[in-house]
Design a protein around this motif. Structure first.
Motif, PDB file in Angstrom:
ATOM      1  N   VAL A 111       0.845  -1.187   0.000  1.00  0.00           N
ATOM      2  CA  VAL A 111       0.000   0.000   0.000  1.00  0.00           C
ATOM      3  C   VAL A 111       0.880   1.238   0.000  1.00  0.00           C
ATOM      4  O   VAL A 111       2.034   1.207   0.452  1.00  0.00           O
ATOM      5  CB  VAL A 111      -0.954   0.027   1.210  1.00  0.00           C
ATOM      6  CG1 VAL A 111      -1.913  -1.157   1.173  1.00  0.00           C
ATOM      7  CG2 VAL A 111      -0.172   0.026   2.524  1.00  0.00           C
ATOM      8  N   ALA A 112       0.329   2.339  -0.511  1.00  0.00           N
ATOM      9  CA  ALA A 112       1.057   3.601  -0.585  1.00  0.00           C
ATOM     10  C   ALA A 112       0.136   4.736  -0.180  1.00  0.00           C
ATOM     11  O   ALA A 112      -1.019   4.793  -0.614  1.00  0.00           O
ATOM     12  CB  ALA A 112       1.588   3.823  -1.999  1.00  0.00           C
ATOM     13  N   PRO A 113       0.630   5.661   0.658  1.00  0.00           N
ATOM     14  CA  PRO A 113      -0.196   6.793   1.093  1.00  0.00           C
ATOM     15  C   PRO A 113      -0.131   7.949   0.100  1.00  0.00           C
ATOM     16  O   PRO A 113       0.929   8.280  -0.427  1.00  0.00           O
ATOM     17  CB  PRO A 113       0.467   7.187   2.421  1.00  0.00           C
ATOM     18  CG  PRO A 113       1.913   6.813   2.253  1.00  0.00           C
ATOM     19  CD  PRO A 113       1.948   5.625   1.333  1.00  0.00           C
ATOM     20  N   TYR A 114      -1.288   8.566  -0.167  1.00  0.00           N
ATOM     21  CA  TYR A 114      -1.359   9.747  -1.017  1.00  0.00           C
ATOM     22  C   TYR A 114      -1.845  10.924  -0.175  1.00  0.00           C
ATOM     23  O   TYR A 114      -2.910  10.867   0.435  1.00  0.00           O
ATOM     24  CB  TYR A 114      -2.340   9.529  -2.171  1.00  0.00           C
ATOM     25  CG  TYR A 114      -1.794   8.743  -3.330  1.00  0.00           C
ATOM     26  CD1 TYR A 114      -0.976   7.626  -3.144  1.00  0.00           C
ATOM     27  CD2 TYR A 114      -2.098   9.095  -4.645  1.00  0.00           C
ATOM     28  CE1 TYR A 114      -0.485   6.901  -4.210  1.00  0.00           C
ATOM     29  CE2 TYR A 114      -1.614   8.376  -5.720  1.00  0.00           C
ATOM     30  CZ  TYR A 114      -0.807   7.269  -5.499  1.00  0.00           C
ATOM     31  OH  TYR A 114      -0.320   6.547  -6.562  1.00  0.00           O
ATOM     32  N   THR A 115      -1.056  11.997  -0.149  1.00  0.00           N
ATOM     33  CA  THR A 115      -1.434  13.194   0.584  1.00  0.00           C
ATOM     34  C   THR A 115      -2.332  14.082  -0.277  1.00  0.00           C
ATOM     35  O   THR A 115      -2.498  13.850  -1.488  1.00  0.00           O
ATOM     36  CB  THR A 115      -0.188  13.993   0.989  1.00  0.00           C
ATOM     37  OG1 THR A 115       0.453  14.473  -0.211  1.00  0.00           O
ATOM     38  CG2 THR A 115       0.800  13.115   1.766  1.00  0.00           C
TER      39      THR A 115
END
Length: 547
Positions: A111-115
């Motif tokens: 998973v990857a966080p997007y701001t």
């Protein structure tokens, strides 16, 4: 103003400059943007718990210091924090988490966080791609409110699922089928509903992964009922058409009968734009252009890097957006050194240091509060040139090549590695002594995985194992350990595996003669050729060890 308000209130050239002005940058200006945004990102990242943990007390004073002091990273360096979605550890709070496969058969997901800032840049660059895909030159484009989009990409939590979310507050575009319905439909159901709605409303844009778009495009033949557009399969569909589309369909069917050919999407729809995302698009672009009458424009996006690069109206190489990531490039020779020796730290160069014609592995630092720094994405590109007279650009453009050599990606669906193949072999219980796997292309330029297998001698002495049996057996276990592999068959109707059985002792003889062990995944064509030549020589046992 929203994008819709801008195209109404501003001159086309003004809109172009706001969204596509990066194409007018010279190399110095491009690097100024890169360095400014990277310094902002570095300040955020090194102040976060994640950054402090990964820097281990180091405090780089500049981008150069950071590149010299901080090693390249992979997903394993972030996994303990990101898989737990530890917002408190990150440079900025995410507004959405994006998901994809990590390593088929070994690690289910990453998973990857997007701001908020990342999503804003994603949206801006998505509209840049839309402008470029509908245009024929600078300041020329054809994007209008109410345009329809046949949407052939995966929904959230995948990265492409952000597209409908990103555009909804900027412009009124109609997705076929509507996103709120599509998320609850199977792949086949979405296709049927989308084409049914397209027959009624028309289709202006087509977004899709190359392999999926090709498969979806072939299903349009059902509307025509077979070769020449004859047959009754399309009669019921006529009842759902608008009068204008009905007239177009009947005219297209008549024309196809005269030309004795199947109906193609271009006989029914006049696309403004065709955009392809994903990998292996080069295998499908020519066929997609023939089917739709529009050459797909390639947009590169990924889970970690977001929306990163796009072609222009000339469809001749991608340019990287300067505000998405800070880019570094590992030259091919350095990449192979690091693959052979995991402890080796490969040298990198920056955008203003790449060489035309050279191949590179991409390294990114995600801007706008992203988590990934000096991150090896796992993709390779070739620099096609440092400027382009056709596009009138003065910045490098690139061609996507493939995943790095240790990964076999088939049509954008799989990430097959040595670990995943080893798991399959062990689970299968087959008496496999040695193996290697190579990504190859068939006569139609479609990708597949070719496994070269050497069986244990004793197992073959007692009973013959045919290539077909071995292929079927291995295929069962690939589907078991890797859902993406299963989807190749389920969604695309593709059998991605071919098997060749080698004589006993072939791998050992190769190692004895060359002094090297052949690469398990994607050895060079020279290595494969030498192995196959040895297979034919007299050293091999007289008794057949294969069937």
């Amino acid at each position: 103003m929203t994008f819709e308000e801008k195209i109404k209130a501003l001159e086309p050239q003004e809109v172009w400059e706001e969204y596509c002005g990066f194409l007018d940058l010279d190399m110095e200006s491009y690097m100024q943007i890169q360095n400014r945004l990277m310094l902002e990102q570095l300040s955020l990242w090194e102040a976060s718990p994640l950054g402090r943990q990964m820097l281990s007390g180091r405090k780089p004073a500049s981008i150069r210091d950071f590149r010299e002091q901080f090693p390249l990273t992979s997903y394993g360096d972030y996994a303990d924090i990101l898989l737990m979605k530890r917002d408190d550890m990150l440079p900025e709070e995410p507004v959405v988490w994006i998901e994809t496969t990590w390593e088929g058969g070994t690690h289910p997901v990453k998973v990857a966080p997007y701001t908020k800032g990342m999503v804003e840049i994603y949206t801006r660059n998505l509209f840049a791609a839309l402008i470029l895909s509908t245009g024929t030159g600078r300041g020329n484009f054809n994007v209008e409110q109410g345009d329809t989009i046949l949407y052939g990409l995966a929904p959230l939590p995948y990265a492409t699922g952000l597209i409908p979310v990103a555009v909804q507050d900027e412009m009124r575009l109609e997705f076929l089928p509507p996103v709120r319905e599509a998320v609850n439909m199977s792949f086949g159901e979405r296709n049927k509903k989308g084409f049914k709605m397209g027959l009624s409303k028309g289709i202006d844009y087509f977004f899709g992964m190359g392999s999926v778009a090709y498969f979806v495009s072939l299903s349009i033949a059902a509307i025509g009922g077979g070769q020449g557009g004859s047959g009754g399969g399309g009669i019921k569909k006529l009842l759902h058409c608008s009068p204008s589309m009905l007239a177009r369909l009947l005219a297209a069917k008549s024309r196809c009968r005269k030309e004795n050919r199947d109906l193609k999407p271009k006989d029914l729809f006049k696309l403004k734009s065709f955009i392809c995302a994903g990998t292996d698009n080069g295998c499908y672009k020519d066929d997609l252009e023939d089917l739709w009458g529009v050459r797909p424009l390639e947009l590169f996006m990924g889970t970690e890097p977001s929306c990163m690069g796009v072609e222009t109206w000339n469809r001749n190489g991608m340019y990287f957006f300067p505000d998405t990531c800070f880019y570094e490039f590992i030259p091919e020779a350095e990449m192979y050194k690091s693959l052979d020796n995991p402890d080796y730290q490969p040298k990198t160069c920056l955008m203003d240091e790449v060489v035309a014609g050279e191949k590179y592995e991409l390294v990114i630092s995600v801007l706008k509060g992203g988590a990934f720094m000096r991150y090896r994405v796992g993709d390779t590109y070739r620099c096609m040139g440092l400027s382009n007279k056709e596009d009138q650009t003065c910045i490098p453009r690139f061609q996507y090549i493939d995943r790095i050599p240790t990964v076999i990606d088939i049509a954008g669906f799989t990430r097959i590695t040595e670990n995943s193949i080893r798991s399959v072999v062990e689970l299968s219980g087959l008496q496999v002594q040695e193996w290697m796997a190579v990504k190859e292309y068939n006569e139609n330029n479609r990708p597949y995985m070719h496994m070269f297998v050497e069986m244990e001698e004793d197992s073959l002495a007692s009973h013959a194992v045919s290539r077909e049996i071995l292929k079927e057996h291995l295929g069962v276990y690939f589907k078991y350990v890797d859902q993406d592999y299963t989807d190749l068959k389920r969604i695309l109707g593709m059998d991605p595996l071919a098997v060749t059985i080698l004589r006993c002792g072939t791998f050992a003889e190769y190692e004895r003669r060359t002094g090297n062990r052949i690469r398990r995944i994607n050895p060079s064509s020279l290595e494969v050729g030498e192995l196959l030549r040895l297979q034919q020589e007299s050293y091999a046992p007289k008794r057949r060890c294969y069937a």
